[in-house]
Design a protein around this motif. Structure first.
Motif, PDB file in Angstrom:
ATOM      1  N   ALA A  50       0.827  -1.212   0.000  1.00 26.75           N
ATOM      2  CA  ALA A  50       0.000   0.000   0.000  1.00 26.75           C
ATOM      3  C   ALA A  50       0.859   1.260   0.000  1.00 26.75           C
ATOM      4  O   ALA A  50       0.459   2.292  -0.540  1.00 26.75           O
ATOM      5  CB  ALA A  50      -0.934   0.007   1.202  1.00 26.75           C
ATOM      6  N   ARG A  51       2.038   1.172   0.590  1.00 23.38           N
ATOM      7  CA  ARG A  51       2.937   2.332   0.658  1.00 23.38           C
ATOM      8  C   ARG A  51       3.937   2.341  -0.490  1.00 23.38           C
ATOM      9  O   ARG A  51       4.850   3.141  -0.522  1.00 23.38           O
ATOM     10  CB  ARG A  51       3.636   2.356   2.009  1.00 23.38           C
ATOM     11  N   GLN A  52       3.787   1.401  -1.407  1.00 26.08           N
ATOM     12  CA  GLN A  52       4.628   1.299  -2.598  1.00 26.08           C
ATOM     13  C   GLN A  52       6.114   1.215  -2.258  1.00 26.08           C
ATOM     14  O   GLN A  52       6.956   1.900  -2.841  1.00 26.08           O
ATOM     15  CB  GLN A  52       4.340   2.456  -3.551  1.00 26.08           C
ATOM     16  N   ILE A  53       6.424   0.362  -1.287  1.00 25.90           N
ATOM     17  CA  ILE A  53       7.806   0.112  -0.892  1.00 25.90           C
ATOM     18  C   ILE A  53       8.143  -1.319  -1.318  1.00 25.90           C
ATOM     19  O   ILE A  53       7.367  -2.235  -1.055  1.00 25.90           O
ATOM     20  CB  ILE A  53       7.994   0.263   0.637  1.00 25.90           C
ATOM     21  N   THR A  54       9.270  -1.499  -1.958  1.00 26.70           N
ATOM     22  CA  THR A  54       9.665  -2.845  -2.373  1.00 26.70           C
ATOM     23  C   THR A  54      10.223  -3.614  -1.171  1.00 26.70           C
ATOM     24  O   THR A  54      10.637  -3.012  -0.165  1.00 26.70           O
ATOM     25  CB  THR A  54      10.736  -2.802  -3.470  1.00 26.70           C
ATOM     26  N   LEU A 116       2.325  15.925   2.282  1.00 26.37           N
ATOM     27  CA  LEU A 116       2.192  14.504   1.950  1.00 26.37           C
ATOM     28  C   LEU A 116       2.748  14.213   0.555  1.00 26.37           C
ATOM     29  O   LEU A 116       3.480  13.242   0.361  1.00 26.37           O
ATOM     30  CB  LEU A 116       0.728  14.069   2.042  1.00 26.37           C
ATOM     31  N   ASN A 117       2.426  15.079  -0.412  1.00 25.89           N
ATOM     32  CA  ASN A 117       2.950  14.903  -1.772  1.00 25.89           C
ATOM     33  C   ASN A 117       4.471  14.978  -1.796  1.00 25.89           C
ATOM     34  O   ASN A 117       5.136  14.175  -2.460  1.00 25.89           O
ATOM     35  CB  ASN A 117       2.352  15.945  -2.720  1.00 25.89           C
ATOM     36  N   LEU A 118       5.024  15.939  -1.065  1.00 25.31           N
ATOM     37  CA  LEU A 118       6.486  16.066  -1.002  1.00 25.31           C
ATOM     38  C   LEU A 118       7.107  14.843  -0.330  1.00 25.31           C
ATOM     39  O   LEU A 118       8.146  14.336  -0.771  1.00 25.31           O
ATOM     40  CB  LEU A 118       6.890  17.334  -0.263  1.00 25.31           C
ATOM     41  N   VAL A 122       9.991  12.523  -1.766  1.00 26.33           N
ATOM     42  CA  VAL A 122      11.258  12.415  -1.044  1.00 26.33           C
ATOM     43  C   VAL A 122      11.608  10.960  -0.784  1.00 26.33           C
ATOM     44  O   VAL A 122      12.771  10.575  -0.807  1.00 26.33           O
ATOM     45  CB  VAL A 122      11.189  13.210   0.286  1.00 26.33           C
ATOM     46  N   ASP A 123      10.600  10.137  -0.564  1.00 23.47           N
ATOM     47  CA  ASP A 123      10.844   8.735  -0.256  1.00 23.47           C
ATOM     48  C   ASP A 123      11.560   8.014  -1.392  1.00 23.47           C
ATOM     49  O   ASP A 123      12.208   6.999  -1.165  1.00 23.47           O
ATOM     50  CB  ASP A 123       9.518   8.036   0.067  1.00 23.47           C
ATOM     51  N   SER A 124      11.488   8.535  -2.598  1.00 27.56           N
ATOM     52  CA  SER A 124      12.163   7.893  -3.733  1.00 27.56           C
ATOM     53  C   SER A 124      13.575   8.439  -3.963  1.00 27.56           C
ATOM     54  O   SER A 124      14.289   7.952  -4.841  1.00 27.56           O
ATOM     55  CB  SER A 124      11.324   8.061  -5.000  1.00 27.56           C
ATOM     56  N   LEU A 125      13.988   9.450  -3.209  1.00 33.44           N
ATOM     57  CA  LEU A 125      15.336  10.007  -3.351  1.00 33.44           C
ATOM     58  C   LEU A 125      16.379   9.055  -2.770  1.00 33.44           C
ATOM     59  O   LEU A 125      16.072   8.238  -1.903  1.00 33.44           O
ATOM     60  CB  LEU A 125      15.426  11.349  -2.626  1.00 33.44           C
ATOM     61  N   PRO A 126      17.623   9.185  -3.200  1.00 33.28           N
ATOM     62  CA  PRO A 126      18.703   8.377  -2.614  1.00 33.28           C
ATOM     63  C   PRO A 126      18.859   8.684  -1.115  1.00 33.28           C
ATOM     64  O   PRO A 126      18.503   9.769  -0.644  1.00 33.28           O
ATOM     65  CB  PRO A 126      19.951   8.817  -3.388  1.00 33.28           C
ATOM     66  N   LEU A 133      17.844  16.134   3.875  1.00 29.64           N
ATOM     67  CA  LEU A 133      16.523  16.707   4.154  1.00 29.64           C
ATOM     68  C   LEU A 133      16.121  16.497   5.603  1.00 29.64           C
ATOM     69  O   LEU A 133      15.493  17.376   6.211  1.00 29.64           O
ATOM     70  CB  LEU A 133      15.474  16.094   3.222  1.00 29.64           C
ATOM     71  N   ILE A 134      16.477  15.363   6.162  1.00 30.43           N
ATOM     72  CA  ILE A 134      16.174  15.100   7.572  1.00 30.43           C
ATOM     73  C   ILE A 134      16.855  16.146   8.447  1.00 30.43           C
ATOM     74  O   ILE A 134      16.251  16.674   9.386  1.00 30.43           O
ATOM     75  CB  ILE A 134      16.607  13.669   7.968  1.00 30.43           C
ATOM     76  N   LEU A 135      18.099  16.467   8.137  1.00 33.92           N
ATOM     77  CA  LEU A 135      18.818  17.482   8.916  1.00 33.92           C
ATOM     78  C   LEU A 135      18.142  18.851   8.813  1.00 33.92           C
ATOM     79  O   LEU A 135      18.001  19.566   9.808  1.00 33.92           O
ATOM     80  CB  LEU A 135      20.272  17.578   8.456  1.00 33.92           C
TER      81      LEU A 135
END
Length: 154
Positions: A50-54, A116-118, A122-126, A133-135
């Motif tokens: 559902a979260r589109q994570i492999t 949410l869109n961002l 972001v979840d697909s970034l390296p 971004l976390i920092l």
């Protein structure tokens, strides 16, 4: 997550009515996992999809071998409790939701649609860019927290 299972006759007389509670360890005759492998496997697979994570990405986030993760998801093994907690954090669910004791909410946990869109992008970034971004986000949150504390003191 482990609970101690015991027979009612092993409990003191005054405690026999409380069979649903965890027995003292010295009275235990058997230790069994509360989270059964097939149940958690089904829920993790559904939530991950559902979260589109492999599988490979989730294994990477958990810092485990993808083969080990695959065994969890197929119900052939059960992860350690600390790993279950990390899975719940990554999939943004509570432990009760992951264990099937509470329904998983249909609405996203991030209520600001733009955020949410961002987040999804972001979840697909390296990983290196995600850490940067976390920092940045962490610094903004900490700044706001410090300002709140300072405003309370005035």
């Amino acid at each position: 997550m482990l609970a101690v299972a015991c027979r009612a006759r092993d409990l003191p007389v005054r405690d026999r009515h409380a069979r649903q509670f965890v027995a003292p360890l010295h009275l235990a005759t058997q230790v069994r996992p509360v989270l059964e492998a097939p149940r958690i496997a089904r829920l993790v697979r559904l939530l991950r999809s559902a979260r589109q994570i492999t599988q490979a990405r989730l294994a990477e986030l958990l810092e485990v071998n993808p083969r080990v993760y695959n065994r969890w998801e197929r119900g052939l093994a059960t992860p350690q409790f600390d790993t279950v907690v990390r899975i719940a954090d990554i999939l943004q669910v509570t432990l009760d939701e992951l264990a099937g004791r509470a329904p998983v909410p249909a609405e996203p946990r991030i209520h600001n649609q733009e955020l949410l869109n961002l987040y999804q992008q972001v979840d697909s970034l390296p990983d290196a860019e995600q850490q940067a971004l976390i920092l940045v986000i962490d610094s903004f949150v900490r700044k706001t927290q410090v300002q709140k504390v300072l405003n309370r003191r005035r």
